[in-house]
Design a protein around this motif. Sequence first.
Motif, PDB file in Angstrom:
ATOM      1  N   PHE A  16       0.827  -1.196   0.000  1.00 13.96           N
ATOM      2  CA  PHE A  16       0.000   0.000   0.000  1.00 13.96           C
ATOM      3  C   PHE A  16       0.865   1.250   0.000  1.00 13.96           C
ATOM      4  O   PHE A  16       1.861   1.332   0.693  1.00 13.96           O
ATOM      5  N   GLY A  17       0.458   2.221  -0.791  1.00 14.57           N
ATOM      6  CA  GLY A  17       1.165   3.490  -0.888  1.00 14.57           C
ATOM      7  C   GLY A  17       1.897   3.687  -2.197  1.00 14.57           C
ATOM      8  O   GLY A  17       2.396   4.773  -2.465  1.00 14.57           O
ATOM      9  N   VAL A  18       1.978   2.654  -3.029  1.00 10.60           N
ATOM     10  CA  VAL A  18       2.653   2.770  -4.321  1.00 10.60           C
ATOM     11  C   VAL A  18       1.785   2.165  -5.414  1.00 10.60           C
ATOM     12  O   VAL A  18       0.830   1.444  -5.143  1.00 10.60           O
ATOM     13  N   GLY A  19       2.159   2.448  -6.641  1.00 10.20           N
ATOM     14  CA  GLY A  19       1.457   1.850  -7.773  1.00 10.20           C
ATOM     15  C   GLY A  19      -0.001   2.266  -7.855  1.00 10.20           C
ATOM     16  O   GLY A  19      -0.329   3.438  -7.739  1.00 10.20           O
ATOM     17  N   PHE A  20      -0.868   1.295  -8.003  1.00  8.12           N
ATOM     18  CA  PHE A  20      -2.283   1.561  -8.196  1.00  8.12           C
ATOM     19  C   PHE A  20      -3.077   1.544  -6.889  1.00  8.12           C
ATOM     20  O   PHE A  20      -4.295   1.553  -6.908  1.00  8.12           O
ATOM     21  N   SER A  21      -2.393   1.497  -5.755  1.00 13.25           N
ATOM     22  CA  SER A  21      -3.120   1.470  -4.487  1.00 13.25           C
ATOM     23  C   SER A  21      -3.841   2.794  -4.272  1.00 13.25           C
ATOM     24  O   SER A  21      -3.401   3.851  -4.703  1.00 13.25           O
ATOM     25  N   SER A  22      -4.957   2.708  -3.611  1.00 16.35           N
ATOM     26  CA  SER A  22      -5.787   3.879  -3.401  1.00 16.35           C
ATOM     27  C   SER A  22      -6.533   3.741  -2.087  1.00 16.35           C
ATOM     28  O   SER A  22      -6.845   2.637  -1.643  1.00 16.35           O
ATOM     29  N   PHE A  23      -6.852   4.860  -1.494  1.00 22.41           N
ATOM     30  CA  PHE A  23      -7.619   4.829  -0.248  1.00 22.41           C
ATOM     31  C   PHE A  23      -8.998   4.219  -0.448  1.00 22.41           C
ATOM     32  O   PHE A  23      -9.574   3.692   0.497  1.00 22.41           O
ATOM     33  N   ILE A  24      -9.514   4.263  -1.656  1.00 22.25           N
ATOM     34  CA  ILE A  24     -10.837   3.665  -1.904  1.00 22.25           C
ATOM     35  C   ILE A  24     -10.796   2.161  -1.648  1.00 22.25           C
ATOM     36  O   ILE A  24     -11.785   1.571  -1.225  1.00 22.25           O
ATOM     37  N   TYR A  25      -9.630   1.533  -1.869  1.00 25.49           N
ATOM     38  CA  TYR A  25      -9.505   0.100  -1.584  1.00 25.49           C
ATOM     39  C   TYR A  25      -9.742  -0.180  -0.100  1.00 25.49           C
ATOM     40  O   TYR A  25     -10.345  -1.177   0.260  1.00 25.49           O
ATOM     41  N   LEU A  26      -9.238   0.712   0.747  1.00 22.67           N
ATOM     42  CA  LEU A  26      -9.432   0.523   2.188  1.00 22.67           C
ATOM     43  C   LEU A  26     -10.898   0.621   2.567  1.00 22.67           C
ATOM     44  O   LEU A  26     -11.363  -0.047   3.477  1.00 22.67           O
ATOM     45  N   LEU A  34      -3.404  -4.005   6.416  1.00 23.80           N
ATOM     46  CA  LEU A  34      -2.796  -3.113   5.443  1.00 23.80           C
ATOM     47  C   LEU A  34      -1.285  -3.224   5.581  1.00 23.80           C
ATOM     48  O   LEU A  34      -0.727  -2.935   6.641  1.00 23.80           O
ATOM     49  N   LYS A  35      -0.619  -3.697   4.530  1.00 23.26           N
ATOM     50  CA  LYS A  35       0.832  -3.830   4.534  1.00 23.26           C
ATOM     51  C   LYS A  35       1.426  -2.620   3.823  1.00 23.26           C
ATOM     52  O   LYS A  35       1.217  -2.427   2.632  1.00 23.26           O
ATOM     53  N   ILE A  36       2.130  -1.801   4.598  1.00 26.57           N
ATOM     54  CA  ILE A  36       2.721  -0.583   4.056  1.00 26.57           C
ATOM     55  C   ILE A  36       3.942  -0.947   3.216  1.00 26.57           C
ATOM     56  O   ILE A  36       4.796  -1.722   3.647  1.00 26.57           O
ATOM     57  N   ASP A  37       4.022  -0.365   2.035  1.00 25.23           N
ATOM     58  CA  ASP A  37       5.121  -0.684   1.136  1.00 25.23           C
ATOM     59  C   ASP A  37       6.472  -0.346   1.764  1.00 25.23           C
ATOM     60  O   ASP A  37       6.627   0.684   2.432  1.00 25.23           O
ATOM     61  N   PHE A  53       4.346   9.999   6.138  1.00 34.54           N
ATOM     62  CA  PHE A  53       3.505   9.071   5.373  1.00 34.54           C
ATOM     63  C   PHE A  53       3.128   7.841   6.193  1.00 34.54           C
ATOM     64  O   PHE A  53       1.968   7.431   6.228  1.00 34.54           O
ATOM     65  N   VAL A  54       4.104   7.254   6.863  1.00 34.13           N
ATOM     66  CA  VAL A  54       3.866   6.027   7.622  1.00 34.13           C
ATOM     67  C   VAL A  54       2.891   6.283   8.767  1.00 34.13           C
ATOM     68  O   VAL A  54       1.976   5.499   9.008  1.00 34.13           O
ATOM     69  N   LYS A  55       3.059   7.402   9.443  1.00 39.46           N
ATOM     70  CA  LYS A  55       2.141   7.744  10.539  1.00 39.46           C
ATOM     71  C   LYS A  55       0.726   7.962  10.005  1.00 39.46           C
ATOM     72  O   LYS A  55      -0.244   7.464  10.578  1.00 39.46           O
ATOM     73  N   ALA A  56       0.609   8.697   8.914  1.00 41.65           N
ATOM     74  CA  ALA A  56      -0.718   8.973   8.335  1.00 41.65           C
ATOM     75  C   ALA A  56      -1.397   7.693   7.852  1.00 41.65           C
ATOM     76  O   ALA A  56      -2.596   7.492   8.106  1.00 41.65           O
ATOM     77  N   VAL A  62      -5.923   2.223  11.072  1.00 49.50           N
ATOM     78  CA  VAL A  62      -6.448   1.927  12.406  1.00 49.50           C
ATOM     79  C   VAL A  62      -7.828   2.546  12.574  1.00 49.50           C
ATOM     80  O   VAL A  62      -8.739   1.933  13.149  1.00 49.50           O
ATOM     81  N   GLY A  63      -8.018   3.744  12.056  1.00 44.45           N
ATOM     82  CA  GLY A  63      -9.328   4.394  12.119  1.00 44.45           C
ATOM     83  C   GLY A  63     -10.415   3.609  11.415  1.00 44.45           C
ATOM     84  O   GLY A  63     -11.591   3.690  11.779  1.00 44.45           O
ATOM     85  N   LEU A  64     -10.024   2.831  10.412  1.00 46.45           N
ATOM     86  CA  LEU A  64     -10.964   1.991   9.672  1.00 46.45           C
ATOM     87  C   LEU A  64     -11.021   0.570  10.220  1.00 46.45           C
ATOM     88  O   LEU A  64     -11.641  -0.309   9.630  1.00 46.45           O
ATOM     89  N   GLY A  65     -10.351   0.337  11.350  1.00 45.54           N
ATOM     90  CA  GLY A  65     -10.401  -0.977  11.987  1.00 45.54           C
ATOM     91  C   GLY A  65      -9.494  -2.014  11.369  1.00 45.54           C
ATOM     92  O   GLY A  65      -9.724  -3.214  11.512  1.00 45.54           O
ATOM     93  N   LYS A  66      -8.441  -1.583  10.693  1.00 49.17           N
ATOM     94  CA  LYS A  66      -7.503  -2.506  10.044  1.00 49.17           C
ATOM     95  C   LYS A  66      -6.224  -2.620  10.859  1.00 49.17           C
ATOM     96  O   LYS A  66      -5.825  -1.695  11.547  1.00 49.17           O
TER      97      LYS A  66
END
Length: 99
Positions: A16-26, A34-37, A53-56, A62-66
Amino acid sequence: MGDIQELGCKFALDNFGVGFSSFIYLKELLVDILKIDGSFIRQLAYSPDDRVFVKALNEVAVGLGKETVAEFIKNEEGLQLLAVIGYRKQKTPVLRRRE
């Protein structure tokens, strides 16, 4: 995905965070983890930008329960920063020198 989760399985969104990843996926996908790149993690101890970036990303997940997972941790400082930010799991063990 929901039926499989009911069986006790979990789904992870990788890189997550690179390529075609998007917040809409979350929001739309029933992922549990969620595995951070690693490109954000490798220089975490030395890069204020990566820490932002990592903190955000962690706060959103976590706010979405992941759960969040960090990969490619390169040193003890990075591991400590992840703990302060709130990460509880890491994919790659920190390499230590033999004494």
